[in-house]
Each structure stands twice: as C-alpha cells, then as structure tokens.
Design an enzyme around this catalytic site. Structure first.
Site, mmCIF file in Angstrom:
data_model
loop_
_atom_site.group_PDB
_atom_site.id
_atom_site.type_symbol
_atom_site.label_atom_id
_atom_site.label_comp_id
_atom_site.label_asym_id
_atom_site.label_seq_id
_atom_site.Cartn_x
_atom_site.Cartn_y
_atom_site.Cartn_z
ATOM 1 N N TYR A 1 0.826 -1.216 0.000
ATOM 2 C CA TYR A 1 0.000 0.000 0.000
ATOM 3 C C TYR A 1 0.856 1.260 0.000
ATOM 4 O O TYR A 1 0.721 2.107 0.873
ATOM 5 C CB TYR A 1 -0.940 -0.002 1.214
ATOM 6 C CG TYR A 1 -1.965 -1.109 1.146
ATOM 7 C CD1 TYR A 1 -3.148 -0.931 0.442
ATOM 8 C CD2 TYR A 1 -1.730 -2.335 1.750
ATOM 9 C CE1 TYR A 1 -4.077 -1.950 0.347
ATOM 10 C CE2 TYR A 1 -2.654 -3.366 1.659
ATOM 11 C CZ TYR A 1 -3.826 -3.163 0.958
ATOM 12 O OH TYR A 1 -4.738 -4.171 0.861
ATOM 13 N N ASP B 1 -12.010 -17.685 8.359
ATOM 14 C CA ASP B 1 -10.697 -17.205 7.933
ATOM 15 C C ASP B 1 -9.852 -16.989 9.190
ATOM 16 O O ASP B 1 -10.005 -15.994 9.893
ATOM 17 C CB ASP B 1 -10.870 -15.912 7.133
ATOM 18 C CG ASP B 1 -9.531 -15.336 6.675
ATOM 19 O OD1 ASP B 1 -8.477 -15.815 7.123
ATOM 20 O OD2 ASP B 1 -9.566 -14.386 5.870
ATOM 21 N N TYR C 1 -11.718 -8.428 6.765
ATOM 22 C CA TYR C 1 -10.605 -8.371 5.822
ATOM 23 C C TYR C 1 -10.215 -9.790 5.441
ATOM 24 O O TYR C 1 -9.983 -10.630 6.316
ATOM 25 C CB TYR C 1 -9.384 -7.642 6.411
ATOM 26 C CG TYR C 1 -8.211 -7.673 5.463
ATOM 27 C CD1 TYR C 1 -8.181 -6.829 4.363
ATOM 28 C CD2 TYR C 1 -7.173 -8.584 5.631
ATOM 29 C CE1 TYR C 1 -7.136 -6.893 3.443
ATOM 30 C CE2 TYR C 1 -6.125 -8.654 4.719
ATOM 31 C CZ TYR C 1 -6.117 -7.808 3.633
ATOM 32 O OH TYR C 1 -5.079 -7.874 2.720
HETATM 33 C C1 LIG Z 1 -3.477 -11.244 6.120
HETATM 34 C C2 LIG Z 1 -4.824 -11.812 5.944
HETATM 35 C C3 LIG Z 1 -5.245 -12.340 4.702
HETATM 36 C C4 LIG Z 1 -4.382 -12.279 3.470
HETATM 37 O O1 LIG Z 1 -3.205 -12.998 3.582
HETATM 38 P P1 LIG Z 1 -1.945 -12.652 2.637
HETATM 39 O O2 LIG Z 1 -0.925 -13.670 3.003
HETATM 40 O O3 LIG Z 1 -1.549 -11.250 2.973
HETATM 41 O O4 LIG Z 1 -2.408 -12.770 1.226
HETATM 42 C C5 LIG Z 1 -6.508 -12.889 4.638
HETATM 43 N N1 LIG Z 1 -7.321 -12.938 5.718
HETATM 44 C C6 LIG Z 1 -6.942 -12.464 6.915
HETATM 45 C C7 LIG Z 1 -7.869 -12.569 8.074
HETATM 46 C C8 LIG Z 1 -5.686 -11.876 7.072
HETATM 47 O O5 LIG Z 1 -5.336 -11.375 8.266
#
Ligand SMILES: *Cc1c(COP(=O)(O)O)cnc(C)c1O
Length: 421
Positions: A14, A243, A142
C-alpha cells in the site's frame, strides 16, 4: 543500502512511488528484535504481521530449513508428493476443529481465501444448485487483496468503489456489536439473520474472521455471535468459511479462534503464522462433505493447482514451527502477554484522544479518536526502540509469544508514552 533506488523503484505494501513514506533498512533479526542498518535493535511488536510467533533466527526453524534444503527445496506437487507435506497435513487435520479432514496447500493467505471461495462455489454447483454463488461477509472484515478475496472485504476500507465493476457484489452484514465478553442477543444477529432468510437461495457461504476482525478494524466480538452464525448456516444450508489466517496458532488465546465458540467451520483458511514467519505458505481445509461434493460434480476434480503448491521447504519449516509451538507453554505465554498489556495499557483508557483500549490473547489495541500520523508515531516509537505499524485510528501490538516481561514492558511503555501525550 540504496534507499534512493528503493524509494523510486520498489513498491511496498500500500505505498506510493510519488510520495513514498519512509522505509527503514533492516539488516538482520534475532529473538524479538529487528536490527536497523545502523545497529539499533527494535522490539518487533508486529510479529511481522502476525507471523513470527517464535521471534527471529530460531534455531529449530533454521535447522528444519537447512535439513530440508539438503534433500530438496522444491518439487512439483502435481503427481508427486513428499514427507513434509504429508506430515504437515496430518498435523493440521489433527489440531484444527474436528470436522476438517481435507487439506489444500496454497502459497499465500489471499490465495487460500480464493481457494475457499472456489470450494464453496464448486460444492454447490456439483449439488446442482449453481444459483448459490454469492457470499455473505461482515462489515469491517478483511480477507486479502486478490479479486475474489477483496470482494469479501469491507466495502469501504476494502475500497470496493475503485474496482466496483470487477468485483462480485456480495452481501454484507453489519460488524458484530457484542464485545468478546458479552452475550449475543436476538437483536445483535437480526440483520444477518434477515439477509440469510431473504437470500439463502443465492448464498453459497458465510465468510468471516472468527472472534477477531483483524486488518479491517482490530475488533474482538462475542463467541456467541459466532455460534449463532453457525446455527443459521446449518438451518439455511450455507457453508461457513472461517478465515483464521490472522488468528490461527494461538494468537487469540485459543489455538484457533473457533474454539472460543466451540464450533467447527465447513472450510478453514490458515496462513501467516503457519511457518512461524519464515516462508510464505497457507492452507485451506474442508470437511469430507465439501470435498466429496466437489469431486462428485461435473468437473470431477477441484479446479486449482499453484506451481509452488506444497513447497517442501515451507512445509518442513511449518512442521518445525507447529512442533515448537505445541511443545512449549504457549497458552501461559499468551495469557501472560494479555495480562501485562491489560495492566500497562490501562492508563491510556483515560488519556485525551483515546477512544478505546482492548486486549485479547497476545493482541493489544489502542483505538484513537482521530487517525494517527503514522510517520510521527512510528518515529517516536523507533526512538524508544519499538517497531509498530499503526493504521488509521489504530495502534496495536501483537508481539512474538517468546517476548520477555522486560521487553513487553518497554513495548507497552513506549505506546503509553507516545499515545498518552
Ligand atoms: C493477512 C490476511 C489475509 C491475506 O493474507 P496474505 O498472506 O496477505 O495474502 C486474509 N485474511 C486475513 C484474516 C488476514 O489477516
């Protein structure tokens, strides 16, 4: 180091190449410290973005890498397999919530989210229900920077408007309101419930970060909320994608944040701390039902396969990292970090300009009323021997679990001094 070249030619996360913010030259890292070119050591309060659980230059991890390197650094995963991948996948099936039995190894967190989304879509296609092709995500969520993942990020902070025509329009429920220690009432889940009731025929899955919303706001919410979402997914036949790229491997105080709610998702993504911060690797796990559903479908296979899938070096160091974590007193360490951050950050609660102070596991967050001046705050922290990377109104710490009481004291003390002014 040629910082001029860096400034003019290298993208950082970014970043602008017209008005680049300062980047600090790091020469080496050891323990919880990263060392600037001029020799100054900074206590890393970020664990290199949630990943370096054991700190840096960890003998066990380095040994795993060099031993694996002597055998093979990489070999394609199409039609071939190897011990490091088998050991890792066995371990992941064993330690993650019980219904998850099948593992896809991916290269990065965002890719593992793409894989999770594709799994959900292919699952419903194979059930003859291809109309179930949208996701329900949470505001302040996110999930990564690639297009599929980005479409599930908070529409505002995920900057959907910049890419609106290229992003799948998904459904968004308000960010969970009940805090970590609070119950979740009917009214707290009402909007999400309505969205599901109205749109379940179009919905493949709910995707969320369990209990801790990370990069989209550093918010901690009630495990009961997560239980309610699980129930609604069962009731309306939606898959639940958890996630845990940020929360996995103990950061929230449980090995996986889903354990706070005692639920098991249908699909789980892992990344960040998977290799203890040494190499890029991620994983997407799913249930028997999802895997078998996909493979009985029209394609007969799951349609994904990265070049560097299952990289042996990354798998070997992930195995060493998980072993090191589980063989040590990580729960006590994480609990001690929370207790100390709680105590030391407490004075900020009453400081001018501070909106909220919260901690969970090895995460301490100070939320300000106004966006902070990142350069200024960062410089003031560096003067005090501390590395943090604030964003927006948030200044937060998530140190390696091995941090000593003294170093954590310095880290929290610097936050109090700089933010309490
Ligand atoms: C960091 C993150 C991602 C993305 O992972 P990258 O390795 O940066 O592509 C996805 N979901 C969550 C919750 C994250 O913290």
């Amino acid at each position: 180091m040629d910082l001029d070249f860096d400034r003019n030619h290298i993208w950082h996360p970014y970043s602008s190449l017209i008005d680049p913010p300062p980047v600090y030259p790091i020469e080496r890292a050891e323990g919880v410290r990263i060392y600037l070119e001029d020799g100054r050591g900074l206590i890393d309060g970020m664990s290199s973005w949630w990943s370096a659980l054991h700190g840096y230059k960890v003998p066990e991890l380095n040994r795993a890498l060099s031993e694996q390197m002597e055998k093979m650094s990489h070999v394609m995963f199409g039609g071939l397999t190897h011990e490091p991948a088998i050991t890792l996948c066995k371990k992941l099936v064993e330690i993650t919530p019980h219904t998850l039995t099948r593992v896809f190894l991916a290269d990065s967190g965002s890719v593992s989210v793409e894989v999770a989304i594709k799994m959900a879509l292919q699952y419903w296609q194979s059930q003859g229900r291809s109309g179930k092709n949208r996701l329900l995500a949470l505001r302040n969520g996110y999930h990564g920077d690639t297009f599929g993942a980005m479409a599930t990020c908070d529409p505002v902070t995920g900057m959907h408007h910049l890419f609106a025509s290229q992003l799948t329009p998904h459904f968004f429920a308000p960010a969970p309101q009940p805090k970590f220690s609070e119950p979740c009432g009917d009214e707290d889940i009402a909007e999400l419930r309505q969205l599901i009731e109205k749109n379940h025929n179009q919905l493949a899955a709910v995707i969320l970060e369990p209990v801790v919303q990370g990069a989209g706001g550093m918010r901690f919410y009630s495990p009961e909320y997560l239980q309610r979402v699980r129930q609604l997914c069962d009731q309306y036949d939606l898959l639940l994608i958890a996630d845990e790229i940020a929360t996995g491997f103990g950061r929230s105080g449980k090995l996986f944040a889903c354990e706070h709610a005692d639920i098991s998702p249908d699909i789980l993504t892992l990344g960040k701390a998977l290799t203890g911060g040494t190499m890029t690797l991620a994983a997407t796990l799913c249930t028997d039902r999802v895997a078998e559903g996909i493979c009985r479908g029209e394609a007969g296979v799951f349609m994904h396969g990265p070049t560097f899938m299952g990289n042996p070096l990354a798998c070997a160091v992930a195995n060493a990292s998980i072993e090191l974590l589980l063989s040590g007193p990580w729960q006590q360490r994480v609990a001690a970090i929370q207790t100390q951050l709680d105590r030391q950050l407490a004075p900020l609660r009453d400081a001018a300009g501070v909106a909220d102070v919260r901690t969970l596991g090895a995460i301490g967050v100070v939320e300000m009323d106004q966006p902070v001046d990142m350069r200024q705050v960062q410089e003031a922290l560096i003067e005090r021997g501390v590395w943090l990377r604030p964003f927006g109104r948030l200044v937060y710490a998530m140190p390696p679990y091995v941090i000593s009481e003294v170093d954590l004291g310095r880290l929290a003390g610097a936050m109090v001094e700089v933010l309490g002014r």
